[in-house]
Design a protein around this motif. Structure first.
Motif, PDB file in Angstrom:
ATOM      1  N   ALA A  78      -4.745  11.741  -3.669  1.00 27.87           N
ATOM      2  CA  ALA A  78      -5.807  12.716  -3.390  1.00 27.87           C
ATOM      3  C   ALA A  78      -5.700  13.223  -1.953  1.00 27.87           C
ATOM      4  N   HIS A  79      -5.407  12.323  -1.042  1.00 28.77           N
ATOM      5  CA  HIS A  79      -5.246  12.709   0.356  1.00 28.77           C
ATOM      6  C   HIS A  79      -4.064  13.671   0.513  1.00 28.77           C
ATOM      7  N   GLU A  80      -2.973  13.384  -0.166  1.00 22.61           N
ATOM      8  CA  GLU A  80      -1.795  14.253  -0.105  1.00 22.61           C
ATOM      9  C   GLU A  80      -2.110  15.641  -0.668  1.00 22.61           C
ATOM     10  N   ARG A  81      -2.834  15.703  -1.785  1.00 31.81           N
ATOM     11  CA  ARG A  81      -3.201  17.008  -2.356  1.00 31.81           C
ATOM     12  C   ARG A  81      -4.062  17.803  -1.393  1.00 31.81           C
ATOM     13  N   LEU A  82      -5.031  17.144  -0.786  1.00 30.09           N
ATOM     14  CA  LEU A  82      -5.907  17.819   0.170  1.00 30.09           C
ATOM     15  C   LEU A  82      -5.109  18.292   1.382  1.00 30.09           C
ATOM     16  N   ALA A  83      -4.184  17.494   1.844  1.00 28.84           N
ATOM     17  CA  ALA A  83      -3.365  17.881   2.992  1.00 28.84           C
ATOM     18  C   ALA A  83      -2.505  19.096   2.656  1.00 28.84           C
ATOM     19  N   MET A  84      -1.946  19.134   1.452  1.00 28.44           N
ATOM     20  CA  MET A  84      -1.141  20.285   1.038  1.00 28.44           C
ATOM     21  C   MET A  84      -2.005  21.546   0.931  1.00 28.44           C
ATOM     22  N   THR A  85      -3.211  21.418   0.397  1.00 28.22           N
ATOM     23  CA  THR A  85      -4.111  22.561   0.306  1.00 28.22           C
ATOM     24  C   THR A  85      -4.478  23.059   1.692  1.00 28.22           C
ATOM     25  N   GLY A 100       0.820  -1.199   0.000  1.00 24.85           N
ATOM     26  CA  GLY A 100       0.000   0.000   0.000  1.00 24.85           C
ATOM     27  C   GLY A 100       0.852   1.246   0.000  1.00 24.85           C
ATOM     28  N   TYR A 101       0.229   2.344   0.358  1.00 28.08           N
ATOM     29  CA  TYR A 101       0.874   3.649   0.307  1.00 28.08           C
ATOM     30  C   TYR A 101       0.704   4.346   1.646  1.00 28.08           C
ATOM     31  N   LEU A 102       1.805   4.823   2.186  1.00 34.83           N
ATOM     32  CA  LEU A 102       1.808   5.538   3.452  1.00 34.83           C
ATOM     33  C   LEU A 102       2.045   7.019   3.142  1.00 34.83           C
ATOM     34  N   THR A 103       1.117   7.878   3.558  1.00 37.23           N
ATOM     35  CA  THR A 103       1.245   9.302   3.281  1.00 37.23           C
ATOM     36  C   THR A 103       2.159   9.965   4.305  1.00 37.23           C
ATOM     37  N   ASP A 104       2.496  11.221   4.046  1.00 38.64           N
ATOM     38  CA  ASP A 104       3.398  11.962   4.934  1.00 38.64           C
ATOM     39  C   ASP A 104       2.849  12.108   6.347  1.00 38.64           C
ATOM     40  N   ASP A 105       1.525  12.129   6.480  1.00 40.84           N
ATOM     41  CA  ASP A 105       0.936  12.272   7.814  1.00 40.84           C
ATOM     42  C   ASP A 105       0.661  10.932   8.483  1.00 40.84           C
ATOM     43  N   GLY A 106       1.140   9.847   7.891  1.00 39.74           N
ATOM     44  CA  GLY A 106       1.065   8.538   8.521  1.00 39.74           C
ATOM     45  C   GLY A 106      -0.181   7.722   8.219  1.00 39.74           C
ATOM     46  N   LYS A 107      -1.010   8.171   7.280  1.00 40.43           N
ATOM     47  CA  LYS A 107      -2.200   7.397   6.919  1.00 40.43           C
ATOM     48  C   LYS A 107      -1.841   6.385   5.840  1.00 40.43           C
ATOM     49  N   PHE A 108      -2.473   5.229   5.914  1.00 46.82           N
ATOM     50  CA  PHE A 108      -2.203   4.131   4.989  1.00 46.82           C
ATOM     51  C   PHE A 108      -3.356   3.968   4.012  1.00 46.82           C
ATOM     52  N   PHE A 109      -3.039   3.835   2.733  1.00 46.72           N
ATOM     53  CA  PHE A 109      -4.040   3.612   1.687  1.00 46.72           C
ATOM     54  C   PHE A 109      -3.591   2.449   0.820  1.00 46.72           C
ATOM     55  N   GLN A 110      -4.548   1.636   0.424  1.00 48.13           N
ATOM     56  CA  GLN A 110      -4.235   0.535  -0.485  1.00 48.13           C
ATOM     57  C   GLN A 110      -4.245   1.001  -1.930  1.00 48.13           C
ATOM     58  N   ASP A 111      -4.984   2.068  -2.217  1.00 46.38           N
ATOM     59  CA  ASP A 111      -5.110   2.578  -3.572  1.00 46.38           C
ATOM     60  C   ASP A 111      -4.228   3.816  -3.748  1.00 46.38           C
TER      61      ASP A 111
END
Length: 64
Positions: free
Chosen positions: A23-30, A6-17
């Motif tokens: 999308a989560h990363e873009r929203l976090a940056m915004t 999966g994929y681990l974002t900069d804020d520590g959330k895990f996504f399989q897709d």
């Protein structure tokens, strides 16, 4: 122990897709940009219209 893919974002959330993670990363940056803008430019005494105009200029500069 499990093999996890999966994929681990900069804020520590895990996504399989991957698309969901991006999308989560873009929203976090915004959100981060908005928070920085509010801390910098909006003190509560200025009009909302002025704050929105400042935001548009700030957003344009931040995304270059």
């Amino acid at each position: 122990m499990r093999n996890v893919s999966g994929y681990l974002t900069d804020d520590g959330k895990f996504f399989q897709d991957k698309k969901e993670a991006e999308a989560h990363e873009r929203l976090a940056m915004t959100t981060q940009r908005i928070n920085k803008f509010v801390e910098t430019y909006y003190d509560g005494s200025s009009q909302v219209v002025d704050a929105l105009q400042h935001w548009e200029r700030y957003k344009t500069e931040a995304t270059k």
